[in-house]
Design a protein around this motif. Structure first.
Motif, PDB file in Angstrom:
ATOM      1  N   SER A 100       4.365   9.543  -7.687  1.00  0.00           N
ATOM      2  CA  SER A 100       4.586  10.977  -7.509  1.00  0.00           C
ATOM      3  C   SER A 100       4.047  11.431  -6.152  1.00  0.00           C
ATOM      4  O   SER A 100       4.726  12.157  -5.410  1.00  0.00           O
ATOM      5  N   ARG A 101       2.845  10.995  -5.798  1.00  0.00           N
ATOM      6  CA  ARG A 101       2.258  11.363  -4.508  1.00  0.00           C
ATOM      7  C   ARG A 101       3.055  10.750  -3.358  1.00  0.00           C
ATOM      8  O   ARG A 101       3.278  11.399  -2.332  1.00  0.00           O
ATOM      9  N   ALA A 102       3.478   9.499  -3.527  1.00  0.00           N
ATOM     10  CA  ALA A 102       4.249   8.816  -2.474  1.00  0.00           C
ATOM     11  C   ALA A 102       5.571   9.550  -2.222  1.00  0.00           C
ATOM     12  O   ALA A 102       5.998   9.695  -1.074  1.00  0.00           O
ATOM     13  N   ARG A 103       6.184   9.991  -3.282  1.00  0.00           N
ATOM     14  CA  ARG A 103       7.454  10.736  -3.144  1.00  0.00           C
ATOM     15  C   ARG A 103       7.236  12.026  -2.360  1.00  0.00           C
ATOM     16  O   ARG A 103       8.033  12.365  -1.487  1.00  0.00           O
ATOM     17  N   GLN A 104       6.153  12.740  -2.674  1.00  0.00           N
ATOM     18  CA  GLN A 104       5.826  13.975  -1.935  1.00  0.00           C
ATOM     19  C   GLN A 104       5.580  13.676  -0.463  1.00  0.00           C
ATOM     20  O   GLN A 104       6.071  14.389   0.407  1.00  0.00           O
ATOM     21  N   HIS A 105       4.831  12.629  -0.185  1.00  0.00           N
ATOM     22  CA  HIS A 105       4.514  12.278   1.198  1.00  0.00           C
ATOM     23  C   HIS A 105       5.771  11.835   1.941  1.00  0.00           C
ATOM     24  O   HIS A 105       5.925  12.116   3.124  1.00  0.00           O
ATOM     25  N   HIS A 106       6.654  11.142   1.248  1.00  0.00           N
ATOM     26  CA  HIS A 106       7.887  10.679   1.869  1.00  0.00           C
ATOM     27  C   HIS A 106       8.761  11.856   2.312  1.00  0.00           C
ATOM     28  O   HIS A 106       9.343  11.844   3.390  1.00  0.00           O
ATOM     29  N   LYS A 107       8.838  12.870   1.447  1.00  0.00           N
ATOM     30  CA  LYS A 107       9.629  14.060   1.776  1.00  0.00           C
ATOM     31  C   LYS A 107       9.015  14.765   2.976  1.00  0.00           C
ATOM     32  O   LYS A 107       9.672  15.302   3.812  1.00  0.00           O
TER      33      LYS A 107
ATOM     34  N   MET B  21       2.411  -2.452   6.435  1.00  0.00           N
ATOM     35  CA  MET B  21       3.411  -2.235   5.387  1.00  0.00           C
ATOM     36  C   MET B  21       4.185  -0.940   5.572  1.00  0.00           C
ATOM     37  O   MET B  21       5.193  -0.724   4.912  1.00  0.00           O
ATOM     38  N   PHE B  22       3.723  -0.065   6.495  1.00  0.00           N
ATOM     39  CA  PHE B  22       4.476   1.160   6.769  1.00  0.00           C
ATOM     40  C   PHE B  22       5.841   0.849   7.382  1.00  0.00           C
ATOM     41  O   PHE B  22       6.711   1.706   7.396  1.00  0.00           O
ATOM     42  N   GLU B  23       6.025  -0.348   7.862  1.00  0.00           N
ATOM     43  CA  GLU B  23       7.338  -0.758   8.375  1.00  0.00           C
ATOM     44  C   GLU B  23       8.326  -0.979   7.228  1.00  0.00           C
ATOM     45  O   GLU B  23       9.528  -1.029   7.452  1.00  0.00           O
ATOM     46  N   TYR B  24       7.834  -1.113   6.013  1.00  0.00           N
ATOM     47  CA  TYR B  24       8.680  -1.410   4.855  1.00  0.00           C
ATOM     48  C   TYR B  24       8.715  -0.289   3.823  1.00  0.00           C
ATOM     49  O   TYR B  24       9.722  -0.103   3.144  1.00  0.00           O
ATOM     50  N   VAL B  25       7.608   0.440   3.668  1.00  0.00           N
ATOM     51  CA  VAL B  25       7.541   1.560   2.711  1.00  0.00           C
ATOM     52  C   VAL B  25       6.808   2.721   3.375  1.00  0.00           C
ATOM     53  O   VAL B  25       5.891   2.509   4.166  1.00  0.00           O
ATOM     54  N   SER B  26       7.222   3.934   3.058  1.00  0.00           N
ATOM     55  CA  SER B  26       6.595   5.092   3.700  1.00  0.00           C
ATOM     56  C   SER B  26       5.210   5.396   3.129  1.00  0.00           C
ATOM     57  O   SER B  26       4.400   6.030   3.789  1.00  0.00           O
ATOM     58  N   GLY B  27       4.921   4.923   1.941  1.00  0.00           N
ATOM     59  CA  GLY B  27       3.609   5.123   1.322  1.00  0.00           C
ATOM     60  C   GLY B  27       2.896   3.794   1.142  1.00  0.00           C
ATOM     61  O   GLY B  27       2.584   3.398   0.017  1.00  0.00           O
ATOM     62  N   ALA B  28       2.628   3.120   2.259  1.00  0.00           N
ATOM     63  CA  ALA B  28       2.029   1.785   2.181  1.00  0.00           C
ATOM     64  C   ALA B  28       0.663   1.795   1.505  1.00  0.00           C
ATOM     65  O   ALA B  28       0.321   0.862   0.779  1.00  0.00           O
ATOM     66  N   ASN B  29      -0.122   2.840   1.734  1.00  0.00           N
ATOM     67  CA  ASN B  29      -1.430   2.935   1.083  1.00  0.00           C
ATOM     68  C   ASN B  29      -1.265   3.025  -0.434  1.00  0.00           C
ATOM     69  O   ASN B  29      -2.011   2.392  -1.190  1.00  0.00           O
ATOM     70  N   PHE B  30      -0.277   3.780  -0.892  1.00  0.00           N
ATOM     71  CA  PHE B  30      -0.023   3.889  -2.325  1.00  0.00           C
ATOM     72  C   PHE B  30       0.498   2.571  -2.888  1.00  0.00           C
ATOM     73  O   PHE B  30       0.093   2.142  -3.967  1.00  0.00           O
ATOM     74  N   PHE B  31       1.401   1.926  -2.150  1.00  0.00           N
ATOM     75  CA  PHE B  31       1.927   0.635  -2.574  1.00  0.00           C
ATOM     76  C   PHE B  31       0.795  -0.381  -2.744  1.00  0.00           C
ATOM     77  O   PHE B  31       0.746  -1.121  -3.729  1.00  0.00           O
ATOM     78  N   GLY B  32      -0.131  -0.413  -1.776  1.00  0.00           N
ATOM     79  CA  GLY B  32      -1.253  -1.336  -1.854  1.00  0.00           C
ATOM     80  C   GLY B  32      -2.097  -1.107  -3.087  1.00  0.00           C
ATOM     81  O   GLY B  32      -2.491  -2.055  -3.773  1.00  0.00           O
ATOM     82  N   GLU B  33      -2.361   0.153  -3.401  1.00  0.00           N
ATOM     83  CA  GLU B  33      -3.198   0.438  -4.567  1.00  0.00           C
ATOM     84  C   GLU B  33      -2.470   0.106  -5.871  1.00  0.00           C
ATOM     85  O   GLU B  33      -3.079  -0.402  -6.812  1.00  0.00           O
ATOM     86  N   ILE B  34      -1.190   0.364  -5.932  1.00  0.00           N
ATOM     87  CA  ILE B  34      -0.409   0.009  -7.126  1.00  0.00           C
ATOM     88  C   ILE B  34      -0.426  -1.504  -7.318  1.00  0.00           C
ATOM     89  O   ILE B  34      -0.674  -2.008  -8.425  1.00  0.00           O
ATOM     90  N   LEU B  35      -0.200  -2.257  -6.246  1.00  0.00           N
ATOM     91  CA  LEU B  35      -0.248  -3.719  -6.321  1.00  0.00           C
ATOM     92  C   LEU B  35      -1.634  -4.191  -6.760  1.00  0.00           C
ATOM     93  O   LEU B  35      -1.767  -5.096  -7.593  1.00  0.00           O
ATOM     94  N   GLU B  36      -2.633  -3.552  -6.225  1.00  0.00           N
ATOM     95  CA  GLU B  36      -4.023  -3.891  -6.556  1.00  0.00           C
ATOM     96  C   GLU B  36      -4.272  -3.790  -8.070  1.00  0.00           C
ATOM     97  O   GLU B  36      -4.804  -4.717  -8.682  1.00  0.00           O
ATOM     98  N   TRP B  37      -3.847  -2.686  -8.668  1.00  0.00           N
ATOM     99  CA  TRP B  37      -4.171  -2.482 -10.083  1.00  0.00           C
ATOM    100  C   TRP B  37      -3.260  -3.256 -11.024  1.00  0.00           C
ATOM    101  O   TRP B  37      -3.668  -3.603 -12.129  1.00  0.00           O
ATOM    102  N   PHE B  38      -2.045  -3.569 -10.593  1.00  0.00           N
ATOM    103  CA  PHE B  38      -1.229  -4.462 -11.431  1.00  0.00           C
ATOM    104  C   PHE B  38      -1.753  -5.888 -11.345  1.00  0.00           C
ATOM    105  O   PHE B  38      -1.715  -6.630 -12.325  1.00  0.00           O
TER     106      PHE B  38
END
Length: 151
Positions: free
Chosen positions: A144-151, A103-120
């Motif tokens: 917030s963490r994903a934004r920091q990591h993206h920068k 998923m890093f090919e689509y979002v810079s915080g794929a680990n965060f995206f996965g966890e957000i999807l998991e809890w929703f």
């Protein structure tokens, strides 16, 4: 409740054994995370074991099935993304590297995206205000963490 326990069993027992070296976590951050997890664990456990009521056949309902699939997909993305992040550098190597694959090919915080999807997904499967509140907290904290990591 099994989904919740499985996630935290992986996060607390398996994940730490897999990481090679990491940056030390500030004590204050550790304490805040611990308090959040203890409070949230109590809230989710109490909600699902004492207050949530489900009709017979709930596990066959589209809401539960869709939520469970979302949770499962999110956990798979999270675990795979963590694997990619763990293997970015060779032993002894330092410096920043941009993760590739999955998923890093689509979002810079794929680990965060996965966890957000998991809890929703979890919130949809459980259909409780507590699980939805947890999903929202996860969204705000990890965005917030994903934004920091993206920068």
């Amino acid at each position: 409740l099994g989904c919740f326990v499985l996630h935290y069993t992986h996060r607390a027992l398996i994940f730490p054994l897999l990481i090679r070296e990491g940056k030390p976590t500030p004590f204050f951050t550790f304490v805040l995370a611990l308090l959040f997890c203890v409070f949230n664990g109590y809230l989710q456990g109490r909600s699902l074991s004492n207050y949530a009521t489900y009709p017979p056949g709930w596990l066959k309902e589209p809401c539960f099935i869709t939520g469970f699939i979302g949770w499962l997909l999110g956990m798979a993305i999270n675990i795979h993304s963590d694997h990619i992040l763990r293997n970015l550098r060779k032993p002894g190597e330092t410096g920043y590297k941009i993760p590739r694959g999955g998923m890093f090919e689509y979002v810079s915080g794929a680990n965060f995206f996965g966890e957000i999807l998991e809890w929703f997904g979890f919130a949809l499967a459980c259909c409780t205000i507590e699980s939805f509140a947890f999903a929202l907290c996860t969204l705000f904290i990890l965005c917030s963490r994903a934004r920091q990591h993206h920068k």
